[in-house]
Design an enzyme around this catalytic site. Structure first.
Site, PDB file in Angstrom:
ATOM      1  N   GLY A   1       0.879  -1.216   0.008  1.00  0.00           N
ATOM      2  CA  GLY A   1      -0.034  -0.126   0.004  1.00  0.00           C
ATOM      3  C   GLY A   1       0.942   1.044  -0.037  1.00  0.00           C
ATOM      4  O   GLY A   1       2.118   1.410   0.393  1.00  0.00           O
ATOM      5  N   CYS A   2       0.209   2.340  -0.314  1.00  0.00           N
ATOM      6  CA  CYS A   2       1.021   3.604  -0.492  1.00  0.00           C
ATOM      7  C   CYS A   2       1.502   4.171   0.696  1.00  0.00           C
ATOM      8  O   CYS A   2       2.373   4.473   1.077  1.00  0.00           O
ATOM      9  CB  CYS A   2       0.240   4.473  -1.282  1.00  0.00           C
ATOM     10  SG  CYS A   2      -1.627   4.800  -0.684  1.00  0.00           S
ATOM     11  N   TYR A   3       0.601   4.226   1.740  1.00  0.00           N
ATOM     12  CA  TYR A   3       1.061   4.651   3.185  1.00  0.00           C
ATOM     13  C   TYR A   3       2.006   3.713   3.750  1.00  0.00           C
ATOM     14  O   TYR A   3       3.117   4.158   4.466  1.00  0.00           O
ATOM     15  CB  TYR A   3      -0.313   4.667   4.070  1.00  0.00           C
ATOM     16  CG  TYR A   3      -1.275   5.642   3.697  1.00  0.00           C
ATOM     17  CD1 TYR A   3      -0.817   7.130   3.931  1.00  0.00           C
ATOM     18  CD2 TYR A   3      -2.630   5.542   3.479  1.00  0.00           C
ATOM     19  CE1 TYR A   3      -1.816   8.137   3.609  1.00  0.00           C
ATOM     20  CE2 TYR A   3      -3.625   6.488   3.430  1.00  0.00           C
ATOM     21  CZ  TYR A   3      -3.144   7.753   3.422  1.00  0.00           C
ATOM     22  OH  TYR A   3      -4.200   8.729   3.244  1.00  0.00           O
TER      23      TYR A   3
ATOM     24  N   THR B   1       4.228   1.768   2.421  1.00  0.00           N
ATOM     25  CA  THR B   1       5.696   2.205   1.646  1.00  0.00           C
ATOM     26  C   THR B   1       6.308   3.213   2.271  1.00  0.00           C
ATOM     27  O   THR B   1       7.605   3.225   2.667  1.00  0.00           O
ATOM     28  CB  THR B   1       5.358   2.356   0.119  1.00  0.00           C
ATOM     29  OG1 THR B   1       4.623   1.255  -0.291  1.00  0.00           O
ATOM     30  CG2 THR B   1       6.726   2.851  -0.616  1.00  0.00           C
TER      31      THR B   1
END
Lengths: 340, 340, 340, 340
Positions: free
Chosen positions: B155-157, B159
């Site tokens: 997920g972006c968060y 990462t």
């Protein structure tokens, strides 16, 4: 369009005579707009070092007034004065106004700290004999404000952070993180590389990680139980003009249940006109252009931490609106007048 | 404009045959753009449930290709596949592709968690026999990725948060707050009240205070020393299209000096192409359109807390760029190819 | 916070009873906010098809009222009604309200055109017997509005364009280009691909090049001298929430000098409270949140063309503010009441 | 990260030696980024009057280079030079570089006009003997550019306007209105009241109504048939960083049908790599970060006017990208190299 005298409810002789020192920045201009909308106030003088003689309307097209900017020293003979000058330049003007009998709301940082704090964060104080001023956060210090000659209007970040944290004081604050996001108007009107549109738009920048001057203003008013709570405060510049979102993370000695937490906030702010508990995480749209602070307390069950979100319009409750609220209190006027 | 074969350096027979399942959203479209720019890759098929038969260019004017969208089940016969479907809908497609011999990078949440975690946060898992996938954060799990048939793209968060926190693991993490701010593309392309321009512009909204689905993805990889660190994660929606700013507050058992802290990060990420230490708090402008993560570690001397800022482009390092990085690793290609 | 009766200047029995049909969109909500701020008006009912029974405050946190949304047909027994429904759905409700004795300001397009124009641009009219309504642009049609039972509140683009062009009518309009830029709120609150933040932010999109429905509303009121002026109208969606900037290019039979041009505008709008001539090209910031239209006429000496810039807040002078102005006129109240 | 020589396809001795004079602004920095990404070019020197000695990376974190800024006069010994200085300051540097044997693309206005035009709009020209330069709009003047020693890179507005208008030349242009909207980067990096975030955000401001310096650059290249077409050009500052949207309104002697109009554009730009006809009104998102110009011609049947929308990224096709395209042409390199 001239205001026709006959349309006002308050006769001229009963109006409060008010002046603004430093009226060309965001806070001074907004104060002028708020004051001009009142019929119980006479805005007598608005000064600007660089714009003397220029009509307010030429700089601030929203204002409907025939007033022109005067020099700072020409703001005199008023009962109430707002001083919107940079720190250190404000204090001498405040002293002069107090000497002449005016009551003053100072929007700079000059009277918010103890002398020791001030010297650590700002340098030598021009008028230490006036310290400390009454800290103008009405929801915490209403009584002191009512009797004050000089009120130090709080910083925008501290307003949001302290309102978010006040109901937790008696739970024994242990540790606090304030992660705050501010619109660009908080940085003032002066152009700089950091306020250039292309530097701000589509970005979001933490700053002052080594220490922001609003730190002592918050830290000194946290009040733990027996021990001094630790505080980390990190401000961010967000791509918006107005508004502060403070996300506050707090650990306390006596963690409440979610329901108790909510009740504590409801009780603390019952009857407050400008602090509202939100049913969901609040948005800046809910407070833009108003003097409201909206607060959403929550319990992070996984960590046991309390997470409180507080939002304000940094130019209203974070500056000019709160300044007007303070003036109302100082002169025994209805606290919300001109702010609804 | 048709690509002329003769201009490519790699003969067609040597090109890696790649497909994208779910190519009409932000991540799939960006993957298509990245893949079309490479001459060692043949983009064979891009699917979309709702756009079958429609030329990619009609929906995505930036793309220069004659391809048209196909149905999901028509993505076959490829060596590498990217699956950009919502969770739960992704897993069955992944299984089919694996069965047919493709290596898969899955951009959904379907293979990032253990079965127990998945069931707590998402519900029943469609293909539990495939769990767990290899977690595709190359800077932490490069070796496992290199040999994997199925990589779960983070997920972006997570990462941003995990890259910010990884160098602190051996210091004994005690307590972590992740205050993250994301652009709107992170919420996907589907129109909703929350993504309407007027709801986002000039605002900044904390959300999911009761728990965000990226929480377990971060929490399970924090690794304390002996004890499990507490974690609070609060995401915010910011008025920008792309980018994540993660401000991470960490308490550790062995607090380092500022210099030691910096050195620790320098050593941990020495030689990493896509993680850079910043000299000042980084900006999204520094990473927009790139696969870079910029990190700024600092010590808050007053509280003893470590404050780390990490920024990424959520669609690149937070999704499609990292997916391509994973594909490169899985096929023993230069890790940065197509990402510079 | 309940409004305390005793604090109002107007006794309840003297207050104008007002209702809003369709109060959950931008214009209805803003009307509610404007009406609630007045003490000479009783906001009796606000309807919404989808939110019946829900408190207004739950949807619109800025509003301080105990009212809950009712069904459209429950808005009755009022003296004045604002109808904020989509075209074709508005007209039958308007007829019912008129039948019941209310005076109506309709914010849809249903009563702005002749029947022939309406059928060309919108289709069959549900209540053609009510056509035409009085066109509610007070600066042009004040007298007709004052006596009207039904006022068709103008579209946002036509408001800006017609105010920009009105002073040129007697010069013999030959040819007009209206290049208008609008904020996204003009497209309404319904989420769509076109109003997604990521579609609007950092972009600026011309639309409706084949013909926008506001075209006939402008064209039919241009009035040339002897001949019908040609008109091209191209709207653009700009990355901002509120505001219209209309840049109007006009060729006339009798080109004035720059000074004559200015004087013509000054004379035409002398005494108008809500139309102001600007000294420099106006900004949306000058009018945001106000009912003002600011106009800057200029002469392009090189081409002999007249270039006029007009700016309004599309939700105020372009919709709800003007609707309130119309209501004031219809009920012989001071025209600017509630709008200063 | 140092570039490893062995990884480049072009041996060092075959690379084109290039310098940038004025590399700290938007256009110079973007040129550096574009040039550093090429392996057939050696970026030898980048100058900045105020940053001599400072590493490029410190100012421009996106760049991966060990270069430091040098003084303007230290840019020498190059085969190709880009000069990104303000007008009047650029010309003497250009002369020096030409004398030393470099071929120059000048991004200022110093060589775009005739001497008479220049003196009217900018004042005395420092090096009139070099006038006129070859106007670097490749789609119109490709052959002249290929042989030129000095190319005047067009202004951003003229690039969009002239590409929109070129196919209409042979129809007999009679009258043209160019209503153009630009992002803020077009105004340069220097902070000012006009580029402050709070002045730009949520606003949209027409400017230079008395005449913009790009007017003669457009007007002199319109070419009517027998008569000089009238031109009105009004630029607007829009709340976005990058991009120009030019909405062009044209009257011609021989109005074509809609189909003929479209065909005319298709034929004019057939084979052009960087000019694309759009199927719908184009968006800035379609061209951001690219060297593309997207054009949408349409016929306004009601007025008989032609309306053409052209969009470009003002820093790419409107400045640095086009400059690189010009360099490619001057050195007989593939025109699109480094721009795909």
């Amino acid at each position: 369009m001239k205001v026709v005298e006959g349309m006002r409810a308050t006769p001229a002789s009963d109006r409060l005579r008010v002046g603004i020192v430093g009226g060309s920045g965001y806070t001074g201009a907004l104060l002028a707009e708020l004051l001009l909308a009142r019929d119980d106030v006479e805005l007598c003088a608005v000064s600007s070092a660089s714009l003397v003689g220029r009509p307010l309307r030429a700089e601030l097209p929203r204002l409907r007034t025939e007033l022109a900017f005067c020099a700072h020293e020409q703001v005199r003979g008023v009962e109430a004065a707002f001083v919107c000058l940079p720190h250190a330049r404000s204090a001498p003007v405040v002293r002069r106004l107090l000497d002449e009998g005016a009551r003053v709301v100072d929007l700079s940082a000059d009277f918010r700290l103890t002398r020791a704090e001030y010297e650590e964060w700002y340098g030598e104080h021009p008028c230490p004999e006036l310290l400390p001023g009454v800290y103008g956060l009405p929801e915490l210090y209403r009584e002191a404000i009512a009797g004050a000659e000089l009120v130090a209007n709080p910083g925008c970040y501290p307003t949001a952070a302290l309102l978010a944290l006040a109901p937790l004081r008696t739970l024994g604050l242990v540790d606090v993180v304030v992660d705050a996001k501010s619109g660009v108007s908080g940085a003032g009107k002066a152009p700089s590389a950091a306020t250039h549109f292309c530097a701000v738009d589509s970005d979001l920048v933490p700053y002052a990680l080594g220490g922001h001057r609003h730190y002592p203003e918050i830290a000194s008013r946290l009040e733990g139980r027996g021990r001094v709570p630790t505080l980390t405060f990190v401000p961010h510049l967000a791509p918006l003009q107005r508004g502060i979102v403070a996300t506050v993370y707090a650990q306390v000695e006596d963690p409440p249940s979610a329901a108790e937490l909510r009740r504590r906030y409801e009780e603390r702010y019952a009857g407050e006109r400008f602090v509202t508990l939100a049913e969901r995480p609040p948005q800046l749209a809910d407070v833009r252009g108003t003097n409201d602070c909206r607060i959403y307390p929550s319990l992070d069950a996984r960590s046991g931490r309390i997470v409180v979100v507080a939002v304000i319009d940094n130019l209203m409750k974070g500056a000019s609106g709160q300044a007007l609220q303070n003036m109302n209190l100082m002169f025994s006027l209805p606290e919300a007048r001109g702010l609804e």
